[in-house]
Motif scaffolding. Structure first.
Motif, PDB file in Angstrom:
ATOM      1  N   ARG A 101      -0.775   3.427  11.889  1.00  0.00           N
ATOM      2  CA  ARG A 101      -0.671   2.474  10.771  1.00  0.00           C
ATOM      3  C   ARG A 101      -0.134   1.098  11.176  1.00  0.00           C
ATOM      4  NH1 ARG A 101       1.000   7.435   8.651  1.00  0.00           N
ATOM      5  NH2 ARG A 101       3.178   6.891   8.650  1.00  0.00           N
ATOM      6  N   ALA A 102      -0.205   0.731  12.442  1.00  0.00           N
ATOM      7  CA  ALA A 102       0.302  -0.572  12.897  1.00  0.00           C
ATOM      8  C   ALA A 102      -0.493  -1.720  12.274  1.00  0.00           C
ATOM      9  CB  ALA A 102       0.254  -0.664  14.419  1.00  0.00           C
ATOM     10  N   VAL A 103      -1.814  -1.595  12.226  1.00  0.00           N
ATOM     11  CA  VAL A 103      -2.653  -2.653  11.667  1.00  0.00           C
ATOM     12  C   VAL A 103      -2.523  -2.661  10.145  1.00  0.00           C
ATOM     13  CG1 VAL A 103      -5.010  -3.560  11.494  1.00  0.00           C
ATOM     14  CG2 VAL A 103      -4.184  -2.598  13.656  1.00  0.00           C
ATOM     15  N   LEU A 104      -2.507  -1.486   9.545  1.00  0.00           N
ATOM     16  CA  LEU A 104      -2.283  -1.396   8.098  1.00  0.00           C
ATOM     17  C   LEU A 104      -0.998  -2.135   7.720  1.00  0.00           C
ATOM     18  CD1 LEU A 104      -3.339   2.295   7.779  1.00  0.00           C
ATOM     19  CD2 LEU A 104      -4.207   0.533   6.259  1.00  0.00           C
ATOM     20  N   ASN A 105       0.064  -1.906   8.471  1.00  0.00           N
ATOM     21  CA  ASN A 105       1.345  -2.578   8.203  1.00  0.00           C
ATOM     22  C   ASN A 105       1.251  -4.085   8.421  1.00  0.00           C
ATOM     23  OD1 ASN A 105       3.254  -0.551   7.318  1.00  0.00           O
ATOM     24  ND2 ASN A 105       3.038   0.342   9.343  1.00  0.00           N
ATOM     25  N   ALA A 106       0.554  -4.499   9.490  1.00  0.00           N
ATOM     26  CA  ALA A 106       0.440  -5.927   9.807  1.00  0.00           C
ATOM     27  C   ALA A 106      -0.266  -6.693   8.688  1.00  0.00           C
ATOM     28  CB  ALA A 106      -0.303  -6.118  11.129  1.00  0.00           C
ATOM     29  N   TYR A 107      -1.169  -6.021   7.989  1.00  0.00           N
ATOM     30  CA  TYR A 107      -1.915  -6.652   6.895  1.00  0.00           C
ATOM     31  C   TYR A 107      -1.257  -6.424   5.527  1.00  0.00           C
ATOM     32  CZ  TYR A 107      -5.818  -8.250   9.710  1.00  0.00           C
ATOM     33  OH  TYR A 107      -6.600  -8.934  10.619  1.00  0.00           O
ATOM     34  N   GLY A 108      -0.121  -5.714   5.498  1.00  0.00           N
ATOM     35  CA  GLY A 108       0.524  -5.428   4.219  1.00  0.00           C
ATOM     36  C   GLY A 108      -0.265  -4.430   3.394  1.00  0.00           C
ATOM     37  N   ALA A 109      -1.092  -3.632   4.064  1.00  0.00           N
ATOM     38  CA  ALA A 109      -1.949  -2.669   3.372  1.00  0.00           C
ATOM     39  C   ALA A 109      -1.379  -1.255   3.402  1.00  0.00           C
ATOM     40  CB  ALA A 109      -3.353  -2.692   3.978  1.00  0.00           C
ATOM     41  N   TYR A 110      -0.106  -1.140   3.723  1.00  0.00           N
ATOM     42  CA  TYR A 110       0.562   0.151   3.703  1.00  0.00           C
ATOM     43  C   TYR A 110       1.931  -0.059   3.092  1.00  0.00           C
ATOM     44  CZ  TYR A 110       2.133   4.786   4.997  1.00  0.00           C
ATOM     45  OH  TYR A 110       2.592   6.082   4.929  1.00  0.00           O
ATOM     46  N   GLY A 111       2.295   0.762   2.129  1.00  0.00           N
ATOM     47  CA  GLY A 111       3.606   0.618   1.506  1.00  0.00           C
ATOM     48  C   GLY A 111       3.667   1.337   0.180  1.00  0.00           C
ATOM     49  N   GLU A 112       4.598   0.906  -0.648  1.00  0.00           N
ATOM     50  CA  GLU A 112       4.798   1.547  -1.940  1.00  0.00           C
ATOM     51  C   GLU A 112       3.690   1.130  -2.893  1.00  0.00           C
ATOM     52  OE1 GLU A 112       8.107   0.822  -5.078  1.00  0.00           O
ATOM     53  OE2 GLU A 112       8.902   2.286  -3.643  1.00  0.00           O
ATOM     54  N   LYS A 113       3.184   2.117  -3.614  1.00  0.00           N
ATOM     55  CA  LYS A 113       2.153   1.863  -4.613  1.00  0.00           C
ATOM     56  C   LYS A 113       2.311   2.891  -5.724  1.00  0.00           C
ATOM     57  CE  LYS A 113      -1.401   4.719  -2.408  1.00  0.00           C
ATOM     58  NZ  LYS A 113      -2.783   4.756  -1.949  1.00  0.00           N
ATOM     59  N   THR A 114       1.635   2.658  -6.816  1.00  0.00           N
ATOM     60  CA  THR A 114       1.672   3.597  -7.932  1.00  0.00           C
ATOM     61  C   THR A 114       0.359   4.353  -7.962  1.00  0.00           C
ATOM     62  OG1 THR A 114       3.088   2.089  -9.163  1.00  0.00           O
ATOM     63  CG2 THR A 114       2.009   3.819 -10.427  1.00  0.00           C
TER      64      THR A 114
END
Length: 158
Positions: A101-114
């Motif tokens: 998930r390094a790229v997901l994190n770099a793009y802000g596409a991984y985190g808290e969601k509903t």
């Protein structure tokens, strides 16, 4: 409207990446310089929403290509799972594996969601349009799987 912390906005440099595709070949964003690139992030191969989105991108691949866009899908799946997904659904879009998930994190596409009324941590379905020089042209977070590709084509006037 200011960008949410950790999220990218138009004008930001697109974080470069090199990830394995469904066949284990390394694919880098830098390798697409000189063309516009649609990079979309999705939660999991072979789930209903992600299948719909990947099929919609595949069905419109020529439309994107004629307008000068390459399309890359990124998920935390393994290359092996992506290969099965591609085979099962006859996908032609480039699928990349980001299991750490390094790229997901770099793009802000991984985190808290509903999801279904509950707060969870996971992939935030997102799409980015990267220009020929490697800058973010559009950043779309929390997109819906169904209808997203059609909306993106309208937004890009393709």
């Amino acid at each position: 409207m200011p960008a949410t912390p950790g999220r990218l906005a138009a004008g930001d440099p697109a974080p470069d990446f090199t990830l394995p595709d469904a066949d284990g070949n390394e694919v880098s964003l830098a390798g697409h310089r000189g063309r516009k690139v649609v990079v979309y992030f999705y939660p999991a191969a072979m789930t209903p929403g992600c299948t719909k989105e990947a099929c919609d991108f595949t069905d419109n691949l020529e439309v994107f290509a004629k307008a000068g866009y390459d399309v890359i899908g990124v998920s935390p799946d393994t290359p092996e799972k992506l290969a099965k997904f591609r085979e099962k659904e006859s996908l032609r879009v480039t699928l990349l594996a980001d299991p750490d998930r390094a790229v997901l994190n770099a793009y802000g596409a991984y985190g808290e969601k509903t999801s279904y009324g509950k707060k969870i941590t996971g992939v935030i379905r997102s799409t980015f349009v990267v220009d020929e020089a490697g800058a973010i042209e559009h950043a779309f977070y929390n997109v819906r799987a169904t209808g997203h590709v059609a909306k993106l084509l309208r937004d890009l006037a393709v």
